[in-house]
Design a protein around this motif. Sequence first.
Motif: not given
Length: 134
Positions: A44-73
Amino acid sequence: KLSESTDEQREAKYRWAKVGEIMGIKVLFPKDGVKGKLPAFSNTPGTMYFKMNDKGKIDQLRIYIGRHSFIDIDWGHSHNGIPNGVAHLHTWKFDKNAQKMKRTNDEFRLLSKYMIKKYGKYIHEANPNVRWSM
């Protein structure tokens, strides 16, 4: 041109499960206990995903430009003097042959006021304990 093999896309599809959604952003969790990073490419071009770790906590946001990774927070770990729980930013750039995107792990910084204003509401909705400074 970036390497976007269908094998790599298929692998990402089968390595991650959508476990929820926060403010319209999919929350992904690695399947079968596989430790992993969020997919480098998004269908999905221009989307963002959160990552949940194995403890059930969200610890990252990845931002995509087009279909490519652009920024990780990231905020779920300490990093070169930045304590756990403090958001910091990594960018992605082409490798030296301009064939693949690579994360700049050694180049990180705290979020600017602009980035906090733009993405902070999503991050605090996912984890209200995230801090912006040390």
